[in-house]
Motif scaffolding. Structure first.
Motif, mmCIF file in Angstrom:
data_model
loop_
_atom_site.group_PDB
_atom_site.id
_atom_site.type_symbol
_atom_site.label_atom_id
_atom_site.label_comp_id
_atom_site.label_asym_id
_atom_site.label_seq_id
_atom_site.Cartn_x
_atom_site.Cartn_y
_atom_site.Cartn_z
ATOM 1 N N ARG A 175 -11.659 -6.222 -3.917
ATOM 2 C CA ARG A 175 -11.050 -5.297 -2.964
ATOM 3 C C ARG A 175 -9.890 -4.596 -3.658
ATOM 4 O O ARG A 175 -9.496 -4.963 -4.747
ATOM 5 N N GLU A 176 -9.341 -3.590 -2.998
ATOM 6 C CA GLU A 176 -8.173 -2.892 -3.513
ATOM 7 C C GLU A 176 -7.113 -2.806 -2.423
ATOM 8 O O GLU A 176 -7.419 -2.623 -1.243
ATOM 9 N N GLN A 177 -5.851 -2.953 -2.842
ATOM 10 C CA GLN A 177 -4.759 -2.914 -1.884
ATOM 11 C C GLN A 177 -4.609 -1.540 -1.237
ATOM 12 O O GLN A 177 -4.164 -1.418 -0.098
ATOM 13 N N ARG A 178 -5.019 -0.497 -1.959
ATOM 14 C CA ARG A 178 -4.849 0.841 -1.412
ATOM 15 C C ARG A 178 -5.717 1.067 -0.181
ATOM 16 O O ARG A 178 -5.482 2.006 0.573
ATOM 17 N N TYR A 179 -6.737 0.197 0.046
ATOM 18 C CA TYR A 179 -7.505 0.303 1.287
ATOM 19 C C TYR A 179 -6.576 0.132 2.499
ATOM 20 O O TYR A 179 -6.813 0.690 3.559
ATOM 21 N N TYR A 180 -5.523 -0.680 2.306
ATOM 22 C CA TYR A 180 -4.650 -1.067 3.416
ATOM 23 C C TYR A 180 -3.290 -0.367 3.375
ATOM 24 O O TYR A 180 -2.485 -0.513 4.281
ATOM 25 N N GLN A 181 -3.042 0.354 2.301
ATOM 26 C CA GLN A 181 -1.723 0.938 2.069
ATOM 27 C C GLN A 181 -1.421 2.066 3.039
ATOM 28 O O GLN A 181 -2.284 2.864 3.383
ATOM 29 N N GLN A 182 -0.192 2.125 3.495
ATOM 30 C CA GLN A 182 0.270 3.208 4.359
ATOM 31 C C GLN A 182 1.355 3.996 3.637
ATOM 32 O O GLN A 182 2.138 3.435 2.880
ATOM 33 N N PHE A 183 1.384 5.292 3.902
ATOM 34 C CA PHE A 183 2.419 6.122 3.296
ATOM 35 C C PHE A 183 3.674 6.017 4.146
ATOM 36 O O PHE A 183 3.700 6.443 5.299
ATOM 37 N N GLN A 184 4.698 5.413 3.585
ATOM 38 C CA GLN A 184 5.966 5.249 4.269
ATOM 39 C C GLN A 184 7.066 5.873 3.404
ATOM 40 O O GLN A 184 7.689 5.190 2.593
ATOM 41 N N PRO A 185 7.303 7.169 3.559
ATOM 42 C CA PRO A 185 8.291 7.844 2.714
ATOM 43 C C PRO A 185 9.692 7.311 2.943
ATOM 44 O O PRO A 185 10.028 6.839 4.033
ATOM 45 N N SER A 186 10.487 7.382 1.898
ATOM 46 C CA SER A 186 11.879 6.937 1.989
ATOM 47 C C SER A 186 12.742 8.037 2.602
ATOM 48 O O SER A 186 12.683 9.197 2.199
ATOM 49 N N PHE A 187 13.536 7.654 3.587
ATOM 50 C CA PHE A 187 14.467 8.594 4.217
ATOM 51 C C PHE A 187 15.927 8.184 4.011
ATOM 52 O O PHE A 187 16.835 8.831 4.532
ATOM 53 N N ASP A 188 16.158 7.115 3.260
ATOM 54 C CA ASP A 188 17.517 6.584 3.114
ATOM 55 C C ASP A 188 18.092 6.825 1.720
ATOM 56 O O ASP A 188 18.933 6.074 1.244
ATOM 57 N N HIS A 189 17.628 7.896 1.064
ATOM 58 C CA HIS A 189 18.063 8.180 -0.308
ATOM 59 C C HIS A 189 19.415 8.872 -0.387
ATOM 60 O O HIS A 189 19.997 9.001 -1.458
ATOM 61 N N GLY A 190 19.915 9.375 0.731
ATOM 62 C CA GLY A 190 21.252 9.953 0.762
ATOM 63 C C GLY A 190 21.350 11.429 0.430
ATOM 64 O O GLY A 190 22.450 11.990 0.418
ATOM 65 N N LYS B 176 -12.122 14.595 -0.882
ATOM 66 C CA LYS B 176 -11.815 14.178 -2.246
ATOM 67 C C LYS B 176 -10.431 13.549 -2.326
ATOM 68 O O LYS B 176 -10.240 12.505 -2.968
ATOM 69 N N ALA B 177 -9.447 14.177 -1.667
ATOM 70 C CA ALA B 177 -8.088 13.642 -1.661
ATOM 71 C C ALA B 177 -8.041 12.300 -0.931
ATOM 72 O O ALA B 177 -7.343 11.370 -1.347
ATOM 73 N N PHE B 178 -8.797 12.194 0.149
ATOM 74 C CA PHE B 178 -8.836 10.962 0.937
ATOM 75 C C PHE B 178 -9.332 9.802 0.075
ATOM 76 O O PHE B 178 -8.729 8.726 0.053
ATOM 77 N N ARG B 179 -10.416 10.052 -0.651
ATOM 78 C CA ARG B 179 -10.979 8.984 -1.485
ATOM 79 C C ARG B 179 -10.043 8.631 -2.641
ATOM 80 O O ARG B 179 -9.912 7.451 -3.006
ATOM 81 N N LYS B 180 -9.398 9.629 -3.217
ATOM 82 C CA LYS B 180 -8.488 9.385 -4.331
ATOM 83 C C LYS B 180 -7.326 8.490 -3.903
ATOM 84 O O LYS B 180 -6.910 7.583 -4.641
ATOM 85 N N ILE B 181 -6.805 8.721 -2.703
ATOM 86 C CA ILE B 181 -5.627 7.994 -2.240
ATOM 87 C C ILE B 181 -5.976 6.635 -1.649
ATOM 88 O O ILE B 181 -5.296 5.638 -1.915
ATOM 89 N N THR B 182 -7.040 6.562 -0.847
ATOM 90 C CA THR B 182 -7.360 5.312 -0.158
ATOM 91 C C THR B 182 -8.369 4.442 -0.893
ATOM 92 O O THR B 182 -8.467 3.245 -0.636
ATOM 93 N N ALA C 12 -16.484 5.060 5.209
ATOM 94 C CA ALA C 12 -16.277 3.657 4.819
ATOM 95 C C ALA C 12 -14.955 3.142 5.383
ATOM 96 O O ALA C 12 -14.852 1.974 5.787
ATOM 97 N N PHE C 13 -13.933 4.000 5.399
ATOM 98 C CA PHE C 13 -12.636 3.623 5.963
ATOM 99 C C PHE C 13 -12.787 3.284 7.439
ATOM 100 O O PHE C 13 -12.293 2.257 7.910
#
Length: 317
Positions: A192-207, A294-300, A306-307
């Protein structure tokens, strides 16, 4: 009979289900080895920091271990600073041939030794930024659930300790034993791959307030074309300065950031609705469904169908 001694480092606030689970899986592996007439036995030693410190000059523990396991943790304080006792123990054991293994937050102890400075390792995807910040020389790939480099094995998610245990059993026994364990535990032993489960959580606390303003804009307007010069104007920066500060704050350039944001929305929509992917692609801002796919498969790492099949219950269709 080949005897393998495995140490589980039960550091403060480590995940006890993993610390004890390792021993239980290895005991099941022993039963499978016995049933298959394989002369191999795995002995698990659970060591606290006090036991490691007390045994530092004891021959019994000094050179005995074939593998060292670092479980996950739910408490950031337990792995956010150097632990000299565990660090010295890991370095010494590695020098004497032990395989060093970490799951999830256990990667922080492993990275602190410097042994993995030129080794790609994985950890939980939500810990990637913290690991990179503390160990900037450490190569990290959180798309992988497990990375085996022979003498160093790292696993990603909170429950990846199971994957790690099976990988170590594979290394010390054979594929038949691992398959038998999968049947006994009723778990999937396939890759399996972890990216199947990965969520995009951008950082907002960089100042950086200027970049934060653009991020907030993108959160609400991701479906429309976003030009770099327009975003720079919104941030009241020159395009060149904007690109540099955006990358520094988010770890991505604006196009990559927008793509990750759109694909995350697509993932959420696939899970929460029965809309066809063609409709979802248009909703998140792609005129070309093929490009979105294509972008979906590259990222996930999965196709949209299948997702949906993996994460959506058939009852919701």
């Amino acid at each position: 009979m080949t005897q393998y001694h495995i140490a589980v480092v039960a550091y403060q606030d480590c995940l006890l289900s993993a610390a004890y689970g390792f021993a239980e899986i290895f005991e099941l592996a022993n039963e499978a080895c016995q049933a298959a007439s394989l002369p191999t036995h795995l002995t698990t030693h659970q060591l606290s920091e006090k036991e490691i410190q007390a045994a530092s000059w004891d021959k019994q523990y000094k050179d005995a271990f074939h593998a060292i396991l670092l479980p996950p943790s739910l408490n950031q304080a337990s792995y956010s600073q150097t632990n000299p006792i565990i660090k010295d123990f890991l370095i010494h054991q590695h020098r004497h041939g032990a395989i060093l293994c970490s799951a999830c937050a256990g990667a922080f102890f492993l990275a602190d030794t410097g042994i993995t400075d030129k080794r790609v390792m994985t950890t939980h995807w939500a810990l990637e930024s913290a690991l990179r910040e503390r160990f900037p020389k450490q190569p990290v790939d959180t798309s992988k659930i497990l990375i085996n480099q022979g003498d160093v094995i790292t696993a990603g998610g909170m429950m990846s300790w199971v994957d790690l245990a099976l990988e170590l059993v594979q290394a010390l026994t054979n594929t038949h034993i691992v398959r038998q364990l999968g049947k006994t535990l009723v778990i999937d032993t396939g890759k399996r791959e972890q990216r199947y489960y990965q969520q995009f959580q951008p950082s907002f606390d960089h100042g950086d307030g200027a970049i934060l303003k653009v991020q907030h804009h993108l959160q609400g307007d991701y479906a429309h074309v976003q030009r770099t010069d327009t975003m720079a104007q919104l941030a009241k920066l020159t395009p060149r300065t904007f690109l540099r500060r955006f990358a520094k704050s988010t770890g991505l350039n604006p196009n990559e950031y927008l793509q990750r944001l759109r694909i995350q929305v697509a993932c959420d929509t696939l899970e929460q609705t029965t809309l066809p992917f063609e409709t979802i692609a248009l909703q998140v801002g792609y005129d070309d469904v093929g490009s979105c796919r294509k972008a979906f498969r590259k990222i996930t790492g999965l196709t949209p169908s299948a997702f949906r099949q993996r994460f959506v219950s058939p009852l919701t269709h």
